[in-house]
Enzyme design. Structure first.
Site, mmCIF file in Angstrom:
data_model
loop_
_atom_site.group_PDB
_atom_site.id
_atom_site.type_symbol
_atom_site.label_atom_id
_atom_site.label_comp_id
_atom_site.label_asym_id
_atom_site.label_seq_id
_atom_site.Cartn_x
_atom_site.Cartn_y
_atom_site.Cartn_z
ATOM 1 N N SER A 172 -12.202 -2.347 -7.104
ATOM 2 C CA SER A 172 -10.945 -2.995 -6.725
ATOM 3 C C SER A 172 -10.628 -2.659 -5.278
ATOM 4 C CB SER A 172 -9.807 -2.494 -7.626
ATOM 5 O OG SER A 172 -8.538 -2.863 -7.118
ATOM 6 N N TYR B 246 -5.097 4.578 -10.976
ATOM 7 C CA TYR B 246 -6.021 3.439 -10.961
ATOM 8 C C TYR B 246 -6.876 3.480 -9.700
ATOM 9 C CZ TYR B 246 -7.530 -1.476 -10.889
ATOM 10 O OH TYR B 246 -8.273 -2.635 -10.835
#
EC number: 1.1.1.206
Length: 273
Positions: free
Chosen positions: A158, A171
């Site tokens: 990501s 995350y």
């Protein structure tokens, strides 16, 4: 040029851009980017196995893929469970006769909180799903990937693994770990003809994101802030991520390994936040 030579060149070229005859395992394939990956790989000729925690969603997807004539199988699996991960890989080994060409570690979760508010449970869910499960699945897939003599591991990273984004510190940490694991495994497994790469999406308009935007004005504001800083001026589509993953699995990409490739419309090149 003689007709036979032209025909041979066309045949070789088609082989470089095809996944016909290959096998693939895609985790979390019942929705969003995972769904697009399953359809992309199967549409290019791969036999695909996928998994999901939600049996109803998975069964509906499998029925749709059957109607489309795609060669896709799947089963329910909670990737937080080591036992279930082992069982999944045993099933894949049986279905694909001990050989696996492509492993796409797609499944992942995100929880939005300030760093001071994350709990032990949050940590276990995020790191367990995003990092530990991906690492373990790669480990137990290794014999199958090696046996195929043409293995590919793709991790879903990501932009959060590169840019500091608000309210997703855990995350981000999990995706940063994925990026380093990509490089390490690529170097370690190159001798076994296994390539390892990561794809790092930016803002992607999955059905879940679209629903969240409609229900939550704050969520829409956050997405709009991303888009303003994205040179292409829009969010991405799941198919724009799955196409990149398919490319990395093609024989034509045989010299690409150890890379983290951003599919973010230029967001990171523009400095992110």
């Amino acid at each position: 040029m003689e007709e036979s030579k032209v025909s041979m060149m066309n045949c070789n070229n088609e082989g470089r851009w095809s996944l016909k005859g290959t096998t693939a395992l895609v985790t979390g394939g019942s929705k969003g980017i995972g769904y697009a990956i399953v359809e992309e790989l199967a549409g290019l000729g791969a036999r695909v196995y996928t998994c999901s925690r939600n049996e109803k969603e998975l069964d509906e997807c499998l029925e749709i893929w059957r109607e489309k004539g795609l060669n896709v199988e799947g089963s329910v699996c909670d990737l937080l469970s080591r036992t279930e991960r082992d069982k999944l890989m045993q099933t894949v080994a049986h279905v694909f006769d001990g050989k696996l060409n492509i492993l796409v570690n797609n499944a992942g979760v995100v929880i939005h909180k300030e760093a001071k508010d994350f709990t032990e449970k949050d940590y276990n869910i995020i790191m367990g799903t995003n990092f530990e499960a991906a690492y373990h699945l790669s480990q137990i897939a290794y014999p199958l990937l090696k046996a195929s003599q043409n293995g590919n591991v793709i991790f879903l990273s990501s932009i959060a693994g590169f840019s500091a984004l608000p309210s997703v510190s855990l995350y981000s940490a999990s995706k940063g770990a994925i990026n380093q694991m990509t490089k390490s495994l690529a170097c370690e497994w190159a001798k076994d003809n296994i390539r390892v790469n990561s794809v790092a999406p930016g803002v992607i308009l999955t059905p879940l994101v679209e629903t969240a935007i409609k229900k939550n004005p704050h969520q829409k504001e956050e997405i709009d802030n991303f888009i303003v800083k994205t040179p292409m001026g829009r969010a991405g589509k799941p198919q724009e991520v799955s196409a990149l993953i398919a490319f990395l699995c093609f024989p034509a990409a045989s010299y690409i390994t150890g890379q983290i490739i951003w599919a973010d419309g230029g967001f990171t090149a523009n400095g992110g936040f």
